[in-house]
Design a protein around this motif. Structure first.
Motif: not given
Length: 494
Positions: A90-97, A342-349, A460-465
């Motif tokens: 799961p961490l590999v996928v998160l990193t790549a995404l 969620l924190t990745g999304l918050l920093f994008f925002l 960019a935000w939609s996949p994280l949401v």
């Protein structure tokens, strides 16, 4: 080369080649090359899951889906041992995404020297993925260190006014942690005669005394990277000054290297040391939760508030690990993924708001709901997810970390569970305060005429949401992947 070896090598080689291409092409063309390489890397993670096998070593060893093992430095008996299992996948996928989203964001944002920045992001991706895929301690250490200079360069080259000081602080802190990690790795190899993580985990052979002091070294090294209180002071400066993509990668996956290392190396190689230090880790975890939340209640700058929130969230992850129970470690793994999303999304925002208002001061922001309702809506979603609202990804890791502490039993762990729950309430308080000021406060002049969320930003935000929603209603998508390996790690072979 076998299918497994092709996938494991490919997921490291493609971003590395993409970084070279981005450097050679430069500018927008370099950013395009980096984006293509990051997409190909993400696509390679799909057959990692669909073609997975299952290697079941004896004892507590990881149950690998794919494995590649070659002689690396024969004179020193070092091997290039790569693998992936339910803990690391799961961490590999998160990193790549997140790397795909950041590279795509650069294509739209077009910063100066975009090709160089994209190349650095890919080098960071190689280091992070190498850490998650390494099953040789020396290789793990080398991959762990690859991210240091590129991330410092991202902060120093594209950050805010105090970027050089923040980059230097980041480098010095993480370098100090690296020295401790190196000493621990050398000690393990010298005393056991092997650097192979599979065999070291399957049958730990270190003496009780050796496990105590080596685990202490590992815990300090990984605490710096996570970062865990009180070794977290580099984090707010780094996040405040870093460019948006740097903050996303830093919070989304780079911090996870520390907690992953604590599980994979700390619990795996030195289980007796982990058991001895567990109460102290639990106390430090709850201190991080409470102190991080209290500091957030007083923060006046948006990115700095989100940075300090990571201290509290990673405290919940550490609390789960400290229980040394199956449910606790599972909570930590799920908390890692939820925090990354969620924190990745918050920093994008936060980056989007700062780009529009040219300030991150909460006192100067307000009225976002009336002027940019889409941006305000996504910010509200991310904040509610981060405060642990049931039905979103952030809930499960934090709730079950508290449950694991209660199940651990005894006065200390019960008190820690209660204090952690109070910390969760404080988390809700500071995030709701954030929404009240930014979304529902008086309309700020700095946002007058600012554009609504644009299509590239929403993309960019939609996949994280979507993933935060998906894991909120179906956490077993992650938990089932790691269940057997975590069971073997915490309670012996199933």
């Amino acid at each position: 080369m076998t299918n497994s070896a092709f996938l494991l090598v490919g997921v490291l080689a493609v971003p590395l080649l993409g970084a070279v291409a981005a450097l050679l092409l430069r500018g927008r063309a370099g950013a395009v090359a980096a984006t293509v390489a990051s997409v190909l890397t993400l696509l390679l993670t799909v057959p990692m899951f669909t073609t997975r096998g299952l290697v079941k070593p004896a004892g507590r060893g990881p149950q690998l889906w794919h494995e590649a093992d070659w002689s690396w430095v024969p004179a020193l008996d070092l091997r290039l041992h790569l693998g992936v299992d339910g803990i690391s996948y799961p961490l590999v996928v998160l990193t790549a995404l997140l790397t795909v989203l950041c590279c795509g964001y650069l294509l739209w944002q077009r910063p100066e020297r975009a090709g160089l920045l994209a190349a650095l992001l890919l080098v960071i991706e190689v280091g992070i993925l190498g850490t998650f895929l390494a099953f040789n301690l020396v290789l793990f250490f080398l991959a762990f260190e690859v991210v240091l200079l590129p991330m410092a360069a991202v902060i120093a080259g594209w950050g805010g006014p105090a970027r050089r000081a923040a980059a230097l602080k980041f480098a010095l802190y993480t370098l100090a942690g690296s020295v401790l990690l190196l000493v621990g790795v050398v000690a393990v190899v010298v005393q056991t005669g092997t650097a192979d993580l599979v065999s070291l985990t399957a049958a730990p052979t270190l003496s009780h005394t050796a496990q105590l002091w080596i685990f202490g070294l590992f815990a300090l090294a990984f605490a710096v990277k996570s970062p865990l209180w009180p070794l977290h002071t580099w984090l707010p400066d780094a996040h405040t000054e870093a460019p948006t993509v740097g903050s996303v990668v830093l919070a989304g996956v780079l911090l996870k290297m520390g907690t992953y290392g604590l599980i994979r190396v700390g619990l795996g190689v030195t289980p007796e040391g982990a058991a001895a230090f567990a109460p102290a880790l639990g106390v430090l975890a709850v201190a991080a939760i409470l102190i991080g939340s209290l500091v957030c209640l007083t923060q006046t700058e948006l990115k700095r508030l989100i940075a300090y929130s990571s201290v509290g969230h990673m405290g919940f992850v550490l609390l789960g690990i400290a229980t040394l129970s199956e449910i606790g470690v599972q909570a930590a793994l799920l908390g890692n993924i939820a925090h990354g999303l969620l924190t990745g999304l918050l920093f994008f925002l936060a980056g989007a708001i700062k780009d529009r208002a040219h300030t991150g001061l909460l006192a100067d922001l307000g009225g976002l709901r009336e002027r940019q309702p889409w941006l305000a809506g996504v910010l509200g979603f991310a904040a509610l997810g981060s405060l642990g609202l049931p039905g979103l990804a952030g809930f499960w890791g934090e709730a079950f970390a508290v449950v694991a502490a209660v199940q651990r039993g005894g006065t200390l762990w019960t008190v820690l569970a209660v204090l952690a729950a109070i910390g969760g309430a404080l988390t809700a308080a500071y995030l709701l305060r954030l929404l009240r000021r930014v979304s529902h406060g008086p309309q700020a002049a700095v946002l007058a005429g600012a554009p609504e969320a644009r299509t590239p930003e929403l993309a960019a935000w939609s996949p994280l949401v979507l993933l935060a929603l998906l894991l909120g209603v179906a956490p077993m998508l992650v938990l089932e992947l790691s269940a057997s390996t975590v069971s073997a790690l915490t309670t012996g072979a199933p």
